[in-house]
Design an enzyme around this catalytic site. Structure first.
Site, PDB file in Angstrom:
ATOM      1  CG  ASN A 233     -28.433 -22.345 -16.020  1.00 42.25           C
ATOM      2  OD1 ASN A 233     -28.243 -23.564 -16.132  1.00 42.25           O
ATOM      3  ND2 ASN A 233     -29.109 -21.640 -16.911  1.00 42.25           N
TER       4      ASN A 233
ATOM      5  CE  LYS B 125     -26.829 -20.009 -19.708  1.00 45.03           C
ATOM      6  NZ  LYS B 125     -27.393 -19.001 -20.552  1.00 45.03           N
TER       7      LYS B 125
ATOM      8  CG  HIS C 161     -33.077 -20.946 -18.731  1.00 38.34           C
ATOM      9  ND1 HIS C 161     -32.717 -20.475 -19.979  1.00 38.34           N
ATOM     10  CD2 HIS C 161     -32.224 -20.379 -17.842  1.00 38.34           C
ATOM     11  CE1 HIS C 161     -31.682 -19.656 -19.839  1.00 38.34           C
ATOM     12  NE2 HIS C 161     -31.370 -19.576 -18.554  1.00 38.34           N
TER      13      HIS C 161
ATOM     14  CD  GLU D  67     -30.027 -20.456 -22.509  1.00 40.70           C
ATOM     15  OE1 GLU D  67     -29.704 -21.493 -21.895  1.00 40.70           O
ATOM     16  OE2 GLU D  67     -29.386 -19.398 -22.411  1.00 40.70           O
TER      17      GLU D  67
ATOM     18  CD  GLU E 181     -32.474 -16.256 -15.813  1.00 34.20           C
ATOM     19  OE1 GLU E 181     -31.371 -16.170 -15.286  1.00 34.20           O
ATOM     20  OE2 GLU E 181     -32.742 -17.112 -16.669  1.00 34.20           O
TER      21      GLU E 181
ATOM     22  N   GLY F  40     -26.803 -13.766 -21.327  1.00 34.06           N
ATOM     23  CA  GLY F  40     -25.648 -14.097 -22.157  1.00 34.06           C
ATOM     24  C   GLY F  40     -25.203 -12.976 -23.079  1.00 34.06           C
TER      25      GLY F  40
ATOM     26  CB  SER G  30     -25.291 -10.036 -18.340  1.00 25.95           C
ATOM     27  OG  SER G  30     -25.485 -10.586 -19.634  1.00 25.95           O
TER      28      SER G  30
HETATM   29  C1  PEP Z   1     -28.899 -17.869 -17.293  1.00 25.51           C
HETATM   30  O1  PEP Z   1     -28.425 -18.808 -17.915  1.00 25.51           O
HETATM   31  O2  PEP Z   1     -29.916 -18.037 -16.641  1.00 25.51           O
HETATM   32  C2  PEP Z   1     -28.219 -16.579 -17.352  1.00 25.51           C
HETATM   33  C3  PEP Z   1     -28.729 -15.585 -16.679  1.00 25.51           C
HETATM   34  O3  PEP Z   1     -27.087 -16.496 -18.119  1.00 25.51           O
HETATM   35  P1  PEP Z   1     -26.008 -15.300 -18.094  1.00 25.51           P
HETATM   36  O4  PEP Z   1     -25.680 -15.040 -16.649  1.00 25.51           O
HETATM   37  O5  PEP Z   1     -24.849 -15.840 -18.860  1.00 25.51           O
HETATM   38  O6  PEP Z   1     -26.650 -14.109 -18.723  1.00 25.51           O
END
Ligand code: PEP
Length: 241
Positions: A9, A11, A96, A98, A165, A171, A204
């Protein structure tokens, strides 16, 4: 049979030039990648057409990061399913955290977007996850079950990926322990009509923890943010052992 899917992803990162540079470095690393896994890159809208063209004939599939529930209309700033499928997009991230946090996405709009994706023959990647406060309050399960129940009304579970998630892990570098991610994903699976739905872990994921996460019996893949941005680290992730 459950399918394995590793998705990046991106973003709001990468111009078209940067995306193509990534592919030049990434694609050669897939020559020995086992066939058992799908590889998806969910990229910004402006890169999708050229990504799709450059990935034609490769094993990497293209995903978007949003879809509106109508096929066309007066919805400034949104994107419609036919616009995505016309340029070869096959997957789309929906819900997501975000989008839920910054753009007011609710389980109800998530549900509409999931159905629009499937109507347009896109496979949605539905993201669910709890905050740290919800986890500390012992509300992880009830929160996730609510997201799943409301999000999946009328959704075909045969053409769907779910990404667990935990928001506190996105992040932050604070990955959910592999056995805990496995436990929660097992619980999510127990609520589904189709137990063979691919369920990814996201939060992460990186080259160091991917092997342990992917060794868990309930985890069918990963949704990867930061570590999908360089060819070197995403390549190590898709080549997990
Ligand atoms: C994500 O954007 O869905 C995500 C899991 O980000 P990260 O791997 O940076 O934690």
């Amino acid at each position: 049979m459950r399918k394995v899917a590793i998705a990046g992803n991106w973003k709001m990162y990468k111009t078209q030039t940067e995306a193509l540079e990534f592919l030049q470095n990434f694609l050669p690393t897939l020559e020995t990648t086992p066939e058992d896994r799908d590889i998806i890159l969910c990229a910004p809208f402006t890169t999708l057409a050229s990504m799709s063209k450059n990935l034609h004939g490769s094993r990497v599939q293209v995903g978007a990061q949003n879809i509106h529930w109508e096929d066309a209309g007066a919805y400034t700033g949104e994107i419609a399913g036919p616009m995505l499928t016309e340029i070869g997009v096959r997957f789309v991230v929906v819900g997501h955290s975000e989008r839920r946090q910054y753009f007011g996405e609710t389980d109800e709009t998530v549900n509409l977007r999931l159905k629009a994706a499937q109507k347009n023959r896109l496979t949605p990647i539905l993201c669910v996850g709890e905050t740290k406060a919800q986890r500390d309050a012992g509300e992880t399960e009830s929160h996730l079950f609510g997201q799943i129940e409301r999000g999946l009304v009328g959704v075909d579970q045969n053409h769907l990926i779910i990404a667990y998630e935990p928001i506190w892990a996105i992040g932050t570098g604070d990955t959910c322990a592999a056995d805990e991610a496995n436990r929660v994903i097992g619980l999510i699976r127990s609520r589904l009509k189709n137990p063979d739905t691919t369920i990814q872990y996201g939060g992460s994921v990186n080259p160091k923890n991917v092997d342990e996460l992917m060794a868990q019996p309930e985890i069918d893949g990963a949704l990867v943010g930061g570590a999908s941005l360089t060819a070197e680290s995403f390549s190590r992730i898709v080549n997990y052992q």
